[in-house]
Design an enzyme around this catalytic site. Structure first.
Site, PDB file in Angstrom:
ATOM      1  N   ASP A  39       0.881  -1.167   0.000  1.00  0.00           N
ATOM      2  CA  ASP A  39       0.000   0.000   0.000  1.00  0.00           C
ATOM      3  C   ASP A  39       0.919   1.218   0.000  1.00  0.00           C
ATOM      4  OD1 ASP A  39      -1.978   1.869   0.221  1.00  0.00           O
ATOM      5  OD2 ASP A  39      -2.666   1.254   2.207  1.00  0.00           O
ATOM      6  N   GLN A  47      -6.681   7.161  -5.412  1.00  0.00           N
ATOM      7  CA  GLN A  47      -6.572   7.870  -6.697  1.00  0.00           C
ATOM      8  C   GLN A  47      -5.393   8.836  -6.707  1.00  0.00           C
ATOM      9  OE1 GLN A  47     -10.131   9.856  -8.165  1.00  0.00           O
ATOM     10  NE2 GLN A  47      -8.904  11.318  -9.327  1.00  0.00           N
ATOM     11  N   THR A 101      -8.124   2.141  -4.467  1.00  0.00           N
ATOM     12  CA  THR A 101      -9.045   1.835  -3.367  1.00  0.00           C
ATOM     13  C   THR A 101     -10.155   2.863  -3.196  1.00  0.00           C
ATOM     14  OG1 THR A 101      -7.512   2.949  -1.862  1.00  0.00           O
ATOM     15  CG2 THR A 101      -7.311   0.549  -2.074  1.00  0.00           C
ATOM     16  N   THR A 157      -8.364   1.966   7.932  1.00  0.00           N
ATOM     17  CA  THR A 157      -9.176   1.272   6.925  1.00  0.00           C
ATOM     18  C   THR A 157      -8.313   0.785   5.754  1.00  0.00           C
ATOM     19  OG1 THR A 157      -9.698   3.437   6.015  1.00  0.00           O
ATOM     20  CG2 THR A 157     -11.359   2.428   7.407  1.00  0.00           C
ATOM     21  N   ASP A 215      -5.201  -0.113   5.865  1.00  0.00           N
ATOM     22  CA  ASP A 215      -4.401  -1.243   6.329  1.00  0.00           C
ATOM     23  C   ASP A 215      -5.249  -2.514   6.370  1.00  0.00           C
ATOM     24  OD1 ASP A 215      -2.395   0.689   6.819  1.00  0.00           O
ATOM     25  OD2 ASP A 215      -3.266   1.122   8.774  1.00  0.00           O
TER      26      ASP A 215
END
Length: 316
Positions: free
Chosen positions: A117, A155, A190, A237, A239
């Site tokens: 991430d 984004q 996401t 959230t 993670d």
């Protein structure tokens, strides 16, 4: 015959740790364990709580200390992993050390999957801003993303990594193709500020999975997921999302649609339970505080293990 036990699946998760609450490793470990993974955690920081509270105290692990922990694993020959998971990092040398470790682990196990991430920033009211030092961007772009297999940028982060702005779904798909070209075979944006077909109360996530078939041709599966917006600021959230995506892509390796539906549905269950509980604690008309908005992780064990699909994905 007795069922063959599944070979243990081991995850090295290098993330932050908080004493109280759920971010980083505290948000990722429990769901992964519940879903049957062995999780080895390196705590990149140890804080009393996440930094959204008015106070926090604690320690930060530096890159030498990270290297030392890894050396200990290596000396005992237990440095074989199926997955590596990383999230929020503030320090370039720490991030560079993570890349070195991932590359070495990939030599140990060529099937290792690195889930990254690339946490750098987000958009508020349409304006993007970075909440990590700017010098992390080139490290993510040039070193981290090329060794990653699954990435989960929002984004704004996808735009930073590719140097391209996204205004339409079509542009988002092009940006995901650019990200594939940098290395990762699975890209999930996401969250985005794109207009959801279901309306303004929905948030769009987009996923793309590119695999090379035996004959060398490439196949790409692309999906859109629209989930109801939840009116609160949660921490952890992202993670939780990355950890569950790791688990569900493992269980559905060639079906990004199902993996995302399970991930986003479980996410919804957790967030709905959290907001309901937070509002009850705060009392009528009061805004819940950071402590009240901590994710209801343990209470959501059943939803994490076996999520009822309440959010459907559309194949594009």
């Amino acid at each position: 015959a007795a069922m063959e036990p599944e070979r243990e699946c081991r995850v090295l998760s290098i993330q932050s740790h908080v004493v109280r609450g759920y971010v980083g490793n505290k948000a990722a470990t429990f769901p992964l364990q519940v879903l049957g993974f062995e999780v080895d955690t390196v705590n990149s920081v140890q804080f009393s709580n996440h930094t959204g509270y008015s106070h926090w105290k604690g320690q930060v692990l530096n890159s030498d200390e990270l290297h030392e922990l890894y050396e200990g694993l290596k000396l005992n020959k237990v440095n074989r992993y199926d997955y590596v998971l990383t999230g929020y990092t503030r320090d370039t040398s720490f991030l560079a050390m993570v890349v070195d470790i991932v590359q070495e682990l990939k030599q140990q196990n060529s099937n290792l999957v690195y889930v990254c991430d690339p946490v750098m920033g987000d958009k508020w009211n349409g304006e993007g801003s970075m909440y990590v030092p700017k010098d992390l961007l080139p490290v993510y772009r040039d070193k981290v993303v090329p060794v990653a297999d699954i990435i989960t940028p929002n984004q704004f982060e996808a735009e930073l990594l590719t140097g391209r702005k996204i205004h339409t779904e079509e542009e988002a798909l092009e940006v995901m193709d650019m990200l594939h070209a940098m290395g990762p075979e699975t890209v999930v944006i996401t969250s985005s500020d794109l207009q959801a077909p279901l309306g303004n109360d929905y948030l769009i996530a987009l996923g793309s999975h590119r695999k090379t078939k035996a004959d060398g041709t490439k196949m790409t599966q692309r999906i859109r997921v629209e989930s109801p917006k939840v009116d609160a600021v949660f921490v952890g959230t992202g993670d939780l999302f990355a950890a569950m995506l790791l688990a569900w892509t493992h269980k559905h390796p060639n079906n990004l649609k199902v993996a995302c539906e399970k991930t986003v549905s479980a996410m919804q269950h957790v967030l709905q339970r959290t907001i309901k509980s937070a509002k009850a604690q705060a009392g009528e008309g009061n805004k819940p505080n950071s402590a009240q908005l901590e994710l209801r992780m343990v209470q959501s064990k059943k939803d994490i293990e076996n999520p009822e699909i309440i959010v459907k994905a559309t194949v594009l």
